[in-house]
Motif scaffolding. Structure first.
Motif, PDB file in Angstrom:
ATOM      1  N   ILE A  91       0.849  24.737 -13.253  1.00 47.36           N
ATOM      2  CA  ILE A  91       0.887  24.580 -14.573  1.00 47.36           C
ATOM      3  C   ILE A  91       2.289  23.808 -14.713  1.00 47.36           C
ATOM      4  O   ILE A  91       3.127  24.145 -13.823  1.00 47.36           O
ATOM      5  CB  ILE A  91       1.013  25.800 -15.647  1.00 47.36           C
ATOM      6  CG1 ILE A  91       0.769  25.299 -16.819  1.00 47.36           C
ATOM      7  CG2 ILE A  91       2.121  26.333 -15.342  1.00 47.36           C
ATOM      8  CD1 ILE A  91      -0.411  24.765 -17.237  1.00 47.36           C
ATOM      9  N   ASP A  92       2.651  22.684 -15.645  1.00 46.72           N
ATOM     10  CA  ASP A  92       3.914  21.910 -15.747  1.00 46.72           C
ATOM     11  C   ASP A  92       4.706  22.999 -16.790  1.00 46.72           C
ATOM     12  O   ASP A  92       4.245  23.050 -17.999  1.00 46.72           O
ATOM     13  CB  ASP A  92       3.555  20.600 -16.286  1.00 46.72           C
ATOM     14  CG  ASP A  92       4.724  19.901 -16.595  1.00 46.72           C
ATOM     15  OD1 ASP A  92       5.856  20.416 -16.311  1.00 46.72           O
ATOM     16  OD2 ASP A  92       4.585  18.837 -16.743  1.00 46.72           O
ATOM     17  N   TRP A  93       5.698  23.670 -16.176  1.00 46.45           N
ATOM     18  CA  TRP A  93       6.558  24.501 -17.147  1.00 46.45           C
ATOM     19  C   TRP A  93       7.441  23.838 -17.963  1.00 46.45           C
ATOM     20  O   TRP A  93       8.091  24.263 -18.818  1.00 46.45           O
ATOM     21  CB  TRP A  93       7.081  25.464 -16.281  1.00 46.45           C
ATOM     22  CG  TRP A  93       6.290  26.182 -15.234  1.00 46.45           C
ATOM     23  CD1 TRP A  93       5.618  26.389 -14.170  1.00 46.45           C
ATOM     24  CD2 TRP A  93       5.375  27.543 -16.153  1.00 46.45           C
ATOM     25  NE1 TRP A  93       4.992  27.475 -13.990  1.00 46.45           N
ATOM     26  CE2 TRP A  93       4.699  28.011 -14.977  1.00 46.45           C
ATOM     27  CE3 TRP A  93       5.379  28.063 -17.217  1.00 46.45           C
ATOM     28  CZ2 TRP A  93       3.860  29.038 -14.951  1.00 46.45           C
ATOM     29  CZ3 TRP A  93       4.696  29.256 -17.373  1.00 46.45           C
ATOM     30  CH2 TRP A  93       3.889  29.772 -16.154  1.00 46.45           C
ATOM     31  N   THR A  94       7.508  22.502 -17.842  1.00 46.72           N
ATOM     32  CA  THR A  94       8.551  21.747 -18.641  1.00 46.72           C
ATOM     33  C   THR A  94       8.079  21.595 -20.060  1.00 46.72           C
ATOM     34  O   THR A  94       8.752  21.146 -20.908  1.00 46.72           O
ATOM     35  CB  THR A  94       8.967  20.301 -18.035  1.00 46.72           C
ATOM     36  OG1 THR A  94       7.709  19.641 -17.960  1.00 46.72           O
ATOM     37  CG2 THR A  94       9.647  20.648 -16.752  1.00 46.72           C
ATOM     38  N   LYS A  95       6.601  21.708 -20.167  1.00 48.55           N
ATOM     39  CA  LYS A  95       5.957  21.396 -21.463  1.00 48.55           C
ATOM     40  C   LYS A  95       5.781  22.816 -22.170  1.00 48.55           C
ATOM     41  O   LYS A  95       5.133  23.682 -21.683  1.00 48.55           O
ATOM     42  CB  LYS A  95       4.566  20.699 -21.244  1.00 48.55           C
ATOM     43  CG  LYS A  95       4.871  19.336 -20.555  1.00 48.55           C
ATOM     44  CD  LYS A  95       3.392  18.685 -20.460  1.00 48.55           C
ATOM     45  CE  LYS A  95       3.603  17.233 -19.755  1.00 48.55           C
ATOM     46  NZ  LYS A  95       2.291  16.483 -19.401  1.00 48.55           N
ATOM     47  N   PRO A  96       6.155  22.707 -23.424  1.00 48.70           N
ATOM     48  CA  PRO A  96       6.085  24.139 -24.275  1.00 48.70           C
ATOM     49  C   PRO A  96       4.777  24.421 -24.945  1.00 48.70           C
ATOM     50  O   PRO A  96       4.057  23.376 -25.330  1.00 48.70           O
ATOM     51  CB  PRO A  96       7.065  23.966 -25.306  1.00 48.70           C
ATOM     52  CG  PRO A  96       7.034  22.295 -25.545  1.00 48.70           C
ATOM     53  CD  PRO A  96       6.928  21.789 -24.208  1.00 48.70           C
ATOM     54  N   THR A  97       4.546  25.505 -25.078  1.00 48.39           N
ATOM     55  CA  THR A  97       2.958  25.944 -25.500  1.00 48.39           C
ATOM     56  C   THR A  97       3.271  26.091 -27.086  1.00 48.39           C
ATOM     57  O   THR A  97       2.491  25.635 -27.838  1.00 48.39           O
ATOM     58  CB  THR A  97       2.862  27.297 -25.068  1.00 48.39           C
ATOM     59  OG1 THR A  97       2.683  27.170 -23.657  1.00 48.39           O
ATOM     60  CG2 THR A  97       1.608  27.710 -25.607  1.00 48.39           C
ATOM     61  N   VAL A  98       4.377  26.572 -27.388  1.00 43.42           N
ATOM     62  CA  VAL A  98       4.703  26.891 -29.024  1.00 43.42           C
ATOM     63  C   VAL A  98       5.354  25.091 -29.584  1.00 43.42           C
ATOM     64  O   VAL A  98       6.154  24.871 -28.734  1.00 43.42           O
ATOM     65  CB  VAL A  98       5.736  27.740 -29.401  1.00 43.42           C
ATOM     66  CG1 VAL A  98       5.977  27.847 -30.742  1.00 43.42           C
ATOM     67  CG2 VAL A  98       5.148  29.190 -28.987  1.00 43.42           C
ATOM     68  N   ASP A  99       4.750  24.648 -30.301  1.00 44.90           N
ATOM     69  CA  ASP A  99       5.337  23.310 -31.093  1.00 44.90           C
ATOM     70  C   ASP A  99       5.410  22.392 -29.952  1.00 44.90           C
ATOM     71  O   ASP A  99       6.315  21.738 -29.498  1.00 44.90           O
ATOM     72  CB  ASP A  99       6.783  23.702 -31.588  1.00 44.90           C
ATOM     73  CG  ASP A  99       7.262  22.373 -32.452  1.00 44.90           C
ATOM     74  OD1 ASP A  99       6.234  21.659 -32.548  1.00 44.90           O
ATOM     75  OD2 ASP A  99       8.386  22.520 -32.997  1.00 44.90           O
ATOM     76  N   PRO A 100       4.117  22.309 -29.334  1.00 46.78           N
ATOM     77  CA  PRO A 100       3.921  21.010 -28.395  1.00 46.78           C
ATOM     78  C   PRO A 100       4.196  19.631 -28.856  1.00 46.78           C
ATOM     79  O   PRO A 100       4.486  18.820 -28.240  1.00 46.78           O
ATOM     80  CB  PRO A 100       2.720  21.372 -27.728  1.00 46.78           C
ATOM     81  CG  PRO A 100       1.849  21.883 -28.830  1.00 46.78           C
ATOM     82  CD  PRO A 100       2.796  22.503 -29.652  1.00 46.78           C
ATOM     83  N   GLY A 101       4.104  19.376 -30.281  1.00 53.41           N
ATOM     84  CA  GLY A 101       3.882  18.116 -30.562  1.00 53.41           C
ATOM     85  C   GLY A 101       2.677  17.704 -30.770  1.00 53.41           C
ATOM     86  O   GLY A 101       1.594  18.248 -29.984  1.00 53.41           O
ATOM     87  N   ARG A 102       2.206  16.918 -31.865  1.00 56.00           N
ATOM     88  CA  ARG A 102       1.092  16.541 -32.210  1.00 56.00           C
ATOM     89  C   ARG A 102       0.071  15.895 -31.107  1.00 56.00           C
ATOM     90  O   ARG A 102      -0.859  16.433 -30.900  1.00 56.00           O
ATOM     91  CB  ARG A 102       0.732  15.750 -33.589  1.00 56.00           C
ATOM     92  CG  ARG A 102      -0.689  15.074 -33.557  1.00 56.00           C
ATOM     93  CD  ARG A 102      -1.335  15.221 -34.889  1.00 56.00           C
ATOM     94  NE  ARG A 102      -2.397  14.812 -35.186  1.00 56.00           N
ATOM     95  CZ  ARG A 102      -3.130  14.542 -36.055  1.00 56.00           C
ATOM     96  NH1 ARG A 102      -2.799  14.848 -37.480  1.00 56.00           N
ATOM     97  NH2 ARG A 102      -4.608  13.890 -36.066  1.00 56.00           N
ATOM     98  N   ALA A 103       0.834  15.205 -30.423  1.00 53.72           N
ATOM     99  CA  ALA A 103       0.296  14.367 -29.287  1.00 53.72           C
ATOM    100  C   ALA A 103      -0.350  15.325 -28.138  1.00 53.72           C
ATOM    101  O   ALA A 103      -1.346  15.057 -27.481  1.00 53.72           O
ATOM    102  CB  ALA A 103       1.005  13.207 -28.829  1.00 53.72           C
ATOM    103  N   ALA A 104       0.427  16.418 -28.023  1.00 53.29           N
ATOM    104  CA  ALA A 104      -0.002  17.214 -26.884  1.00 53.29           C
ATOM    105  C   ALA A 104      -0.614  18.614 -27.377  1.00 53.29           C
ATOM    106  O   ALA A 104      -0.760  19.743 -26.739  1.00 53.29           O
ATOM    107  CB  ALA A 104       1.143  17.787 -26.327  1.00 53.29           C
ATOM    108  N   MET A 105      -1.127  18.797 -28.599  1.00 55.19           N
ATOM    109  CA  MET A 105      -1.571  19.715 -29.308  1.00 55.19           C
ATOM    110  C   MET A 105      -2.931  20.463 -28.700  1.00 55.19           C
ATOM    111  O   MET A 105      -3.191  21.474 -28.874  1.00 55.19           O
ATOM    112  CB  MET A 105      -1.797  19.738 -30.867  1.00 55.19           C
ATOM    113  CG  MET A 105      -2.932  18.897 -31.290  1.00 55.19           C
ATOM    114  SD  MET A 105      -2.728  18.551 -32.778  1.00 55.19           S
ATOM    115  CE  MET A 105      -3.221  20.070 -33.700  1.00 55.19           C
ATOM    116  N   PHE A 106      -3.620  19.468 -27.798  1.00 56.19           N
ATOM    117  CA  PHE A 106      -4.980  19.708 -27.014  1.00 56.19           C
ATOM    118  C   PHE A 106      -4.743  19.864 -25.562  1.00 56.19           C
ATOM    119  O   PHE A 106      -5.657  19.371 -25.054  1.00 56.19           O
ATOM    120  CB  PHE A 106      -6.071  19.085 -27.244  1.00 56.19           C
ATOM    121  CG  PHE A 106      -6.179  19.275 -28.873  1.00 56.19           C
ATOM    122  CD1 PHE A 106      -6.795  20.303 -29.432  1.00 56.19           C
ATOM    123  CD2 PHE A 106      -6.391  18.084 -29.957  1.00 56.19           C
ATOM    124  CE1 PHE A 106      -7.048  20.395 -30.788  1.00 56.19           C
ATOM    125  CE2 PHE A 106      -6.324  18.208 -31.147  1.00 56.19           C
ATOM    126  CZ  PHE A 106      -6.937  19.243 -31.676  1.00 56.19           C
ATOM    127  N   GLY A 107      -3.331  19.884 -25.121  1.00 59.30           N
ATOM    128  CA  GLY A 107      -2.995  19.847 -23.854  1.00 59.30           C
ATOM    129  C   GLY A 107      -2.897  21.155 -22.881  1.00 59.30           C
ATOM    130  O   GLY A 107      -3.241  22.156 -23.855  1.00 59.30           O
TER     131      GLY A 107
END
Length: 463
Positions: free
Chosen positions: A374-390
């Motif tokens: 997993i890429d730990w630099t990308k947050p789970t909470v408040d990921p941004g709309r573009a990443a909400m299904f990531g």
């Protein structure tokens, strides 16, 4: 400000936005045209809370014409001089509030209604809207176009985070859930599928009306309308109706039909972990339209795109995922979209549980495999709309769920899940709400663990 603190600040900002806007006189205000969720700007409305939608829809696939009558029952949460409903593209013929003609105008995808008299705070009122036209989806969604789409034999209304406003006037945000009665009239010979309990059908003059009722509060994006040539199977499971439908284009004995046939079995397995199934009906719909590249947890009756059944074997993992959403996402819904991991992290974890039960990879193995990549630099909470299904929402979210299980032990973990779902049933919640509940049941601080697993920028230590 840390991400953890933002969970609380965002809730306060939304509360300030949804009540109303400019003061028109001493007692009444114009309801807000936006619920204040930055993931869906312009969606949702303020100043009222919807209790029920009664929808009568007629659709002719040959002309792509839809006509509808919607009766919206709501309560004013502040004194309202006017209010908004979300409605994309369709033409409004008339509006009545409490039976009296009301003024109305269109403002983009908003229907702005001015009743003959102001609505005091606490007043229960009804809005009747007659409308029609050629419905069109909302373009550019992360999952593709969202909303009503014509198909070769009918139509599909589906999408996340927005869909409902393309076929009926609505307060289009999951923070305002409501019950539904829906009548769908289509040319005789076509199926017209919706959410909830089937209430029968009748034919007259070459048209058939299908009736559905969802008596549990439902977020608007969880509504669906599927019209076309389908093999519909109606039975019961655990004393409740179970309705599945498979597009006629798909093989009658193929993987889609075989997968949906296990709906009751999978729901029972999940109920053993999460508590009683939360609704009055079960089901699923397998569509053939290649534009639907996802599956969606439409309440009581998930919709599955054809890509999930492209192989020669059933795909029960996707069924487990969407059925898990009946608890996580449908029964307990999001207060705002930045917390979507509360839906997807738990549904992904349910896949792991089901896969282990069904003879596949163990939960421990799934956890270890995902933790390693997993890429730990990308947050789970408040990921941004573009990443909400990531992956950060789905896979890292599931990792956080299992980290909680390892930290508190199985007995406490499943007590947290069952208690959370029972306490919040039919409502909405935030990440902060879940963390607080888990801490209360576990009897220990858990915020550092959640911060590390949900928003920390490096791999957390294994609990």
């Amino acid at each position: 400000m840390t991400r953890g603190r933002r969970w609380y600040a965002a809730a306060l900002a939304v509360a300030l936005l949804v009540t109303g806007c400019t003061d028109d006189d001493g007692r009444f205000r114009a309801g807000a045209a936006d619920v204040g969720d930055p993931y869906v700007p312009g969606a949702g409305n303020g100043g009222y809370d919807v209790a029920h939608y009664a929808l009568k829809v007629r659709y002719d696939p040959t002309s792509d014409q839809l006509s509808g009558e919607a009766t919206v029952t709501a309560t004013a949460t502040s004194g309202l001089s006017r209010f908004h409903l979300d409605l994309a593209g369709l033409t409004v013929d008339r509006v009545r509030v409490d039976g009296a003609p009301a003024k109305y105008r269109r403002d983009g995808n908003e229907l702005v209604v001015t009743p003959a008299h102001g609505l005091p705070a606490g007043k229960r009122f009804t809005v009747e809207v007659a409308y029609g036209g050629v419905p069109r989806p909302l373009p550019g969604g992360e999952l593709g176009d969202g909303g009503f789409q014509a198909t070769g034999d009918g139509a599909i209304a589906l999408g996340q985070p927005e869909s409902a406003s393309t076929w009926f006037p609505v307060n289009d945000h999951p923070s305002d859930k409501a019950t539904y009665d829906v009548e769908i009239t289509v040319p005789e010979g076509l199926a017209a599928l919706g959410n909830g309990v089937p209430k029968g059908q009748d034919s007259q003059g070459g048209w058939t009306t299908w009736r559905w009722a969802e008596g549990s509060p439902m977020a608007s994006y969880l509504t669906t309308l599927v019209i076309g040539n389908y093999r519909v199977s109606t039975g019961t499971h655990a004393g409740k109706p179970l309705v599945t439908a498979v597009a006629a284009e798909l093989p009658a004995d193929g993987p889609a039909a075989a997968s949906l046939a296990r709906t009751g079995e999978i729901a029972d397995f999940l109920a053993g972990h999460f508590g009683p199934y939360p609704f009055d009906a079960y089901g699923g719909i397998a569509v053939a339209d290649q534009r639907i590249r996802y599956a969606l947890e439409t309440q009581t009756r998930p919709v599955y795109g054809p890509g999930f059944f492209a192989g020669n074997r059933p795909n029960t993992e996707v069924v487990a995922h969407e059925l898990a959403h009946q608890w996580f996402g449908d029964s307990v819904s999001l207060a705002r979209w930045s917390d979507i991991w509360l839906n997807e992290g738990f549904a992904t974890y349910a896949e792991w549980l089901w896969n282990e039960h069904d003879g596949g990879r163990s939960v421990a193995r799934a956890f270890a495999d995902r933790y390693a990549v997993i890429d730990w630099t990308k947050p789970t909470v408040d990921p941004g709309r573009a990443a909400m299904f990531g992956d950060a929402v789905y896979q890292r979210g599931a990792l956080a769920v299992h980290a909680l299980r390892r930290a508190v032990g199985d007995e406490t973990f499943f007590r947290i899940l069952r208690g959370w779902l029972a306490e919040r049933r039919d409502g909405t919640a935030t990440t902060a709400d879940f963390v607080g509940y888990a801490e209360r049941v576990a009897g220990r601080p858990l915020r550092p663990l959640f911060d590390a697993w949900l928003v920390g920028a490096t791999a957390p230590a294994l609990p």
